[in-house]
Design a protein around this motif. Structure first.
Motif, PDB file in Angstrom:
ATOM      1  N   PRO A   1     -76.263 -18.513  41.052  1.00  0.00           N
ATOM      2  CA  PRO A   1     -74.937 -19.004  41.456  1.00  0.00           C
ATOM      3  C   PRO A   1     -74.440 -18.277  42.708  1.00  0.00           C
ATOM      4  O   PRO A   1     -74.870 -17.168  43.010  1.00  0.00           O
ATOM      5  CB  PRO A   1     -74.048 -18.664  40.260  1.00  0.00           C
ATOM      6  CG  PRO A   1     -74.962 -18.404  39.128  1.00  0.00           C
ATOM      7  CD  PRO A   1     -76.239 -17.915  39.724  1.00  0.00           C
ATOM      8  N   CYS A   2     -73.527 -18.905  43.405  1.00  0.00           N
ATOM      9  CA  CYS A   2     -72.872 -18.262  44.544  1.00  0.00           C
ATOM     10  C   CYS A   2     -71.880 -17.229  44.025  1.00  0.00           C
ATOM     11  O   CYS A   2     -71.303 -17.397  42.962  1.00  0.00           O
ATOM     12  CB  CYS A   2     -72.119 -19.300  45.379  1.00  0.00           C
ATOM     13  SG  CYS A   2     -73.181 -20.516  46.147  1.00  0.00           S
ATOM     14  N   GLU A   3     -71.692 -16.162  44.802  1.00  0.00           N
ATOM     15  CA  GLU A   3     -70.694 -15.164  44.437  1.00  0.00           C
ATOM     16  C   GLU A   3     -69.313 -15.823  44.496  1.00  0.00           C
ATOM     17  O   GLU A   3     -68.965 -16.440  45.502  1.00  0.00           O
ATOM     18  CB  GLU A   3     -70.723 -13.980  45.410  1.00  0.00           C
ATOM     19  CG  GLU A   3     -71.898 -13.063  45.214  1.00  0.00           C
ATOM     20  CD  GLU A   3     -71.738 -12.102  44.042  1.00  0.00           C
ATOM     21  OE1 GLU A   3     -70.611 -11.804  43.624  1.00  0.00           O
ATOM     22  OE2 GLU A   3     -72.781 -11.662  43.541  1.00  0.00           O
ATOM     23  N   PRO A   4     -68.526 -15.721  43.443  1.00  0.00           N
ATOM     24  CA  PRO A   4     -67.194 -16.342  43.457  1.00  0.00           C
ATOM     25  C   PRO A   4     -66.226 -15.529  44.306  1.00  0.00           C
ATOM     26  O   PRO A   4     -66.405 -14.328  44.487  1.00  0.00           O
ATOM     27  CB  PRO A   4     -66.783 -16.298  41.978  1.00  0.00           C
ATOM     28  CG  PRO A   4     -67.505 -15.108  41.440  1.00  0.00           C
ATOM     29  CD  PRO A   4     -68.809 -15.039  42.192  1.00  0.00           C
TER      30      PRO A   4
ATOM     31  N   GLU B   1     -61.804 -17.842  41.951  1.00  0.00           N
ATOM     32  CA  GLU B   1     -62.696 -18.735  41.214  1.00  0.00           C
ATOM     33  C   GLU B   1     -63.032 -18.148  39.847  1.00  0.00           C
ATOM     34  O   GLU B   1     -63.078 -16.944  39.669  1.00  0.00           O
ATOM     35  CB  GLU B   1     -63.999 -18.948  41.982  1.00  0.00           C
ATOM     36  CG  GLU B   1     -63.826 -19.699  43.264  1.00  0.00           C
ATOM     37  CD  GLU B   1     -65.121 -19.828  44.033  1.00  0.00           C
ATOM     38  OE1 GLU B   1     -65.326 -20.890  44.613  1.00  0.00           O
ATOM     39  OE2 GLU B   1     -65.909 -18.868  44.046  1.00  0.00           O
ATOM     40  N   ASN B   2     -63.304 -19.025  38.921  1.00  0.00           N
ATOM     41  CA  ASN B   2     -63.722 -18.615  37.594  1.00  0.00           C
ATOM     42  C   ASN B   2     -64.734 -19.631  37.088  1.00  0.00           C
ATOM     43  O   ASN B   2     -64.364 -20.647  36.540  1.00  0.00           O
ATOM     44  CB  ASN B   2     -62.517 -18.566  36.659  1.00  0.00           C
ATOM     45  CG  ASN B   2     -62.452 -17.286  35.888  1.00  0.00           C
ATOM     46  OD1 ASN B   2     -63.345 -16.473  35.956  1.00  0.00           O
ATOM     47  ND2 ASN B   2     -61.384 -17.103  35.150  1.00  0.00           N
ATOM     48  N   GLU B   3     -66.013 -19.383  37.310  1.00  0.00           N
ATOM     49  CA  GLU B   3     -67.054 -20.274  36.817  1.00  0.00           C
ATOM     50  C   GLU B   3     -67.723 -19.620  35.626  1.00  0.00           C
ATOM     51  O   GLU B   3     -67.904 -18.403  35.585  1.00  0.00           O
ATOM     52  CB  GLU B   3     -68.088 -20.554  37.899  1.00  0.00           C
ATOM     53  CG  GLU B   3     -67.578 -21.457  38.997  1.00  0.00           C
ATOM     54  CD  GLU B   3     -68.705 -21.910  39.900  1.00  0.00           C
ATOM     55  OE1 GLU B   3     -68.937 -23.125  39.969  1.00  0.00           O
ATOM     56  OE2 GLU B   3     -69.330 -21.041  40.517  1.00  0.00           O
ATOM     57  N   TRP B   4     -68.118 -20.454  34.669  1.00  0.00           N
ATOM     58  CA  TRP B   4     -68.751 -19.955  33.449  1.00  0.00           C
ATOM     59  C   TRP B   4     -70.073 -20.660  33.250  1.00  0.00           C
ATOM     60  O   TRP B   4     -70.239 -21.828  33.586  1.00  0.00           O
ATOM     61  CB  TRP B   4     -67.826 -20.161  32.260  1.00  0.00           C
ATOM     62  CG  TRP B   4     -66.567 -19.381  32.440  1.00  0.00           C
ATOM     63  CD1 TRP B   4     -65.397 -19.844  32.979  1.00  0.00           C
ATOM     64  CD2 TRP B   4     -66.360 -18.010  32.128  1.00  0.00           C
ATOM     65  NE1 TRP B   4     -64.483 -18.826  33.013  1.00  0.00           N
ATOM     66  CE2 TRP B   4     -65.029 -17.694  32.505  1.00  0.00           C
ATOM     67  CE3 TRP B   4     -67.153 -17.011  31.584  1.00  0.00           C
ATOM     68  CZ2 TRP B   4     -64.496 -16.423  32.334  1.00  0.00           C
ATOM     69  CZ3 TRP B   4     -66.609 -15.751  31.409  1.00  0.00           C
ATOM     70  CH2 TRP B   4     -65.302 -15.467  31.781  1.00  0.00           C
ATOM     71  N   PHE B   5     -71.006 -19.932  32.671  1.00  0.00           N
ATOM     72  CA  PHE B   5     -72.369 -20.414  32.488  1.00  0.00           C
ATOM     73  C   PHE B   5     -72.853 -20.045  31.089  1.00  0.00           C
ATOM     74  O   PHE B   5     -72.287 -19.190  30.425  1.00  0.00           O
ATOM     75  CB  PHE B   5     -73.321 -19.743  33.495  1.00  0.00           C
ATOM     76  CG  PHE B   5     -72.833 -19.787  34.906  1.00  0.00           C
ATOM     77  CD1 PHE B   5     -73.084 -20.898  35.695  1.00  0.00           C
ATOM     78  CD2 PHE B   5     -72.117 -18.736  35.454  1.00  0.00           C
ATOM     79  CE1 PHE B   5     -72.637 -20.950  37.000  1.00  0.00           C
ATOM     80  CE2 PHE B   5     -71.664 -18.779  36.756  1.00  0.00           C
ATOM     81  CZ  PHE B   5     -71.927 -19.891  37.529  1.00  0.00           C
ATOM     82  N   ASP B   6     -73.951 -20.687  30.679  1.00  0.00           N
ATOM     83  CA  ASP B   6     -74.751 -20.205  29.569  1.00  0.00           C
ATOM     84  C   ASP B   6     -76.006 -19.600  30.195  1.00  0.00           C
ATOM     85  O   ASP B   6     -76.491 -20.102  31.208  1.00  0.00           O
ATOM     86  CB  ASP B   6     -75.138 -21.328  28.613  1.00  0.00           C
ATOM     87  CG  ASP B   6     -74.015 -21.708  27.661  1.00  0.00           C
ATOM     88  OD1 ASP B   6     -72.897 -21.189  27.825  1.00  0.00           O
ATOM     89  OD2 ASP B   6     -74.254 -22.539  26.777  1.00  0.00           O
TER      90      ASP B   6
ATOM     91  N   PHE C   1     -71.030 -12.281  38.877  1.00  0.00           N
ATOM     92  CA  PHE C   1     -70.430 -11.543  39.979  1.00  0.00           C
ATOM     93  C   PHE C   1     -71.247 -10.292  40.238  1.00  0.00           C
ATOM     94  O   PHE C   1     -72.045  -9.877  39.403  1.00  0.00           O
ATOM     95  CB  PHE C   1     -68.953 -11.205  39.714  1.00  0.00           C
ATOM     96  CG  PHE C   1     -68.713 -10.322  38.524  1.00  0.00           C
ATOM     97  CD1 PHE C   1     -68.675  -8.943  38.653  1.00  0.00           C
ATOM     98  CD2 PHE C   1     -68.521 -10.861  37.267  1.00  0.00           C
ATOM     99  CE1 PHE C   1     -68.451  -8.121  37.563  1.00  0.00           C
ATOM    100  CE2 PHE C   1     -68.281 -10.051  36.168  1.00  0.00           C
ATOM    101  CZ  PHE C   1     -68.253  -8.675  36.322  1.00  0.00           C
ATOM    102  N   LYS C   2     -71.072  -9.711  41.422  1.00  0.00           N
ATOM    103  CA  LYS C   2     -71.805  -8.513  41.838  1.00  0.00           C
ATOM    104  C   LYS C   2     -73.312  -8.653  41.635  1.00  0.00           C
ATOM    105  O   LYS C   2     -73.991  -7.737  41.187  1.00  0.00           O
ATOM    106  CB  LYS C   2     -71.283  -7.277  41.120  1.00  0.00           C
ATOM    107  CG  LYS C   2     -69.861  -6.916  41.479  1.00  0.00           C
ATOM    108  CD  LYS C   2     -69.428  -5.638  40.824  1.00  0.00           C
ATOM    109  CE  LYS C   2     -67.991  -5.318  41.189  1.00  0.00           C
ATOM    110  NZ  LYS C   2     -67.509  -4.092  40.536  1.00  0.00           N
ATOM    111  N   GLY C   3     -73.836  -9.853  41.912  1.00  0.00           N
ATOM    112  CA  GLY C   3     -75.271 -10.085  41.860  1.00  0.00           C
ATOM    113  C   GLY C   3     -75.874 -10.176  40.480  1.00  0.00           C
ATOM    114  O   GLY C   3     -77.087 -10.072  40.324  1.00  0.00           O
ATOM    115  N   GLY C   4     -75.058 -10.387  39.443  1.00  0.00           N
ATOM    116  CA  GLY C   4     -75.610 -10.494  38.098  1.00  0.00           C
ATOM    117  C   GLY C   4     -74.719 -11.272  37.149  1.00  0.00           C
ATOM    118  O   GLY C   4     -73.542 -11.516  37.416  1.00  0.00           O
TER     119      GLY C   4
END
Length: 73
Positions: free
Chosen positions: A11-14, A18-23, A37-40
């Motif tokens: 993902p792109c760094e937010p 922004e607030n994106e969520w993933f599984d 965030f912060k590359g992880g």
């Protein structure tokens, strides 16, 4: 929706608004509601009394899945 291999794309760094969520799939299990965030990827660990809530980085992530926001009708 399909799983994305971390070797193909991350993902792109937010930005801070922004607030994106993933599984995320890691270590043979699925973690839900993960943020990036912060590359992880990070799990939000919530202390229901509010004293120790924090993010924990997920190591060994292999795949991620974008979670779409609910559609309002």
């Amino acid at each position: 929706m399909e799983w994305i291999n971390v070797e193909d794309k991350i993902p792109c760094e937010p930005n801070r608004f922004e607030n994106e969520w993933f599984d995320v799939w890691h270590d043979g299990e699925r973690s839900a509601d993960v943020t990036y965030f912060k590359g992880g990827f990070h799990n939000f660990i919530e202390d229901h009394q509010g004293d120790f809530s924090h993010f924990e980085k997920i190591d060994n992530a292999t795949h991620w899945l974008i979670l779409e926001p609910p559609k309002v009708t």
